[in-house]
Design a protein around this motif. Structure first.
Motif, short mmCIF file in Angstrom:
data_model
loop_
_atom_site.label_atom_id
_atom_site.label_comp_id
_atom_site.label_asym_id
_atom_site.label_seq_id
_atom_site.Cartn_x
_atom_site.Cartn_y
_atom_site.Cartn_z
N SER A 89 7.30 8.09 -21.77
CA SER A 89 7.75 9.45 -21.45
C SER A 89 8.62 9.42 -20.20
O SER A 89 8.29 8.74 -19.23
CB SER A 89 6.56 10.39 -21.22
N ASN A 90 9.74 10.13 -20.28
CA ASN A 90 10.61 10.30 -19.13
C ASN A 90 10.97 11.77 -19.02
O ASN A 90 11.47 12.36 -19.97
CB ASN A 90 11.89 9.48 -19.27
N ILE A 91 10.70 12.36 -17.86
CA ILE A 91 11.10 13.73 -17.58
C ILE A 91 11.78 13.72 -16.22
O ILE A 91 11.16 13.37 -15.22
CB ILE A 91 9.91 14.71 -17.57
N ASN A 123 14.68 15.36 -27.76
CA ASN A 123 15.33 14.76 -26.60
C ASN A 123 16.18 15.86 -25.95
O ASN A 123 17.36 16.00 -26.24
CB ASN A 123 16.19 13.60 -27.06
N LYS A 180 16.73 19.86 -16.44
CA LYS A 180 15.52 19.09 -16.76
C LYS A 180 15.69 18.43 -18.13
O LYS A 180 15.94 19.10 -19.12
CB LYS A 180 14.30 20.02 -16.78
N LYS A 182 14.07 15.76 -21.06
CA LYS A 182 12.88 15.09 -21.59
C LYS A 182 13.31 14.02 -22.59
O LYS A 182 14.13 14.28 -23.47
CB LYS A 182 11.95 16.09 -22.29
N ASN A 184 12.36 9.49 -23.81
CA ASN A 184 11.55 8.29 -23.65
C ASN A 184 12.42 7.07 -23.93
O ASN A 184 13.60 7.20 -24.26
CB ASN A 184 10.28 8.32 -24.51
#
Length: 201
Positions: A89-91, A123, A180, A182, A184
């Motif tokens: 997960s990448n935020i 995404n 922002k 979101k 991965n």
């Protein structure tokens, strides 16, 4: 199979002509609105470096990926990509300095945004506003979504599109605007690019 930024852009330039992200800021800048309350065209950062500028917040809520400076053909912009992050997960948040919404009336927000290799609707990129962000505790603040035109999975890669004019006049006090993303490192490993942010009235 993905290929790197330079190879992709060189191939696209040869096969499709000039991309909108392949021109100088002078060609892509939004008009210099008067009076300009806040503006950022990301022209100061060196290519492929961490975005660090006084007053801004570059925060990884999940994972370690953060926003970077990128420059292509003389045009600087901020980029967030999870390609090969190796993380589940990448935020990532990119948050403007404080903007005083009490000093004038009728504030409006515009910016430009592009995507590349975003092939899954999960995404995402969001544009948010907060009037209680303290400059430090990102997730503790109250963030409200702003209605902007944003790229989709069907948008042309690397083509900056205009956000549309976003009315901020109902907000008061000190505000921050956030971008922002979101993603991965596997199924949601696309790229978002932001440029030419303007708040004016």
């Amino acid at each position: 199979m993905k290929i790197n930024k330079l190879t992709t852009l060189l191939f696209a330039s040869l096969s499709m002509g000039i991309l909108s992200s392949c021109v100088n800021d002078d060609d892509t800048n939004l008009p210099e609105y008067t009076p300009l309350i806040f503006g950022e065209n990301f022209s100061e950062g060196a290519d492929n470096t961490l975005f660090e500028k006084e007053g801004w917040t570059n925060f990884a809520e999940a994972g370690t990926v953060r926003w970077t400076n990128q420059v292509f053909s003389g045009n600087g912009y901020a980029e967030f990509t999870t390609f090969q992050s190796g993380q589940a997960s990448n935020i990532g948040w990119l948050i403007t300095p404080s903007i005083n919404l009490d000093a004038q009336e009728g504030e409006k927000l515009v910016f430009q945004v592009a995507q590349a290799f975003v092939d899954n609707a999960a995404n995402t990129i969001e544009v948010l506003i907060s009037t209680d962000y303290d400059g430090t505790n990102v997730t503790a603040a109250t963030w409200q979504s702003l209605n902007a035109t944003l790229p989709t999975v069907n948008s042309v890669r690397y083509e900056f599109i205009k956000s549309g004019v976003i009315d901020l006049s109902r907000y008061t006090g000190t505000a921050h605007i956030a971008f922002k993303v979101k993603g991965n490192g596997t199924t949601l490993d696309g790229t978002y690019q932001v440029d030419n942010i303007r708040v004016y009235n």
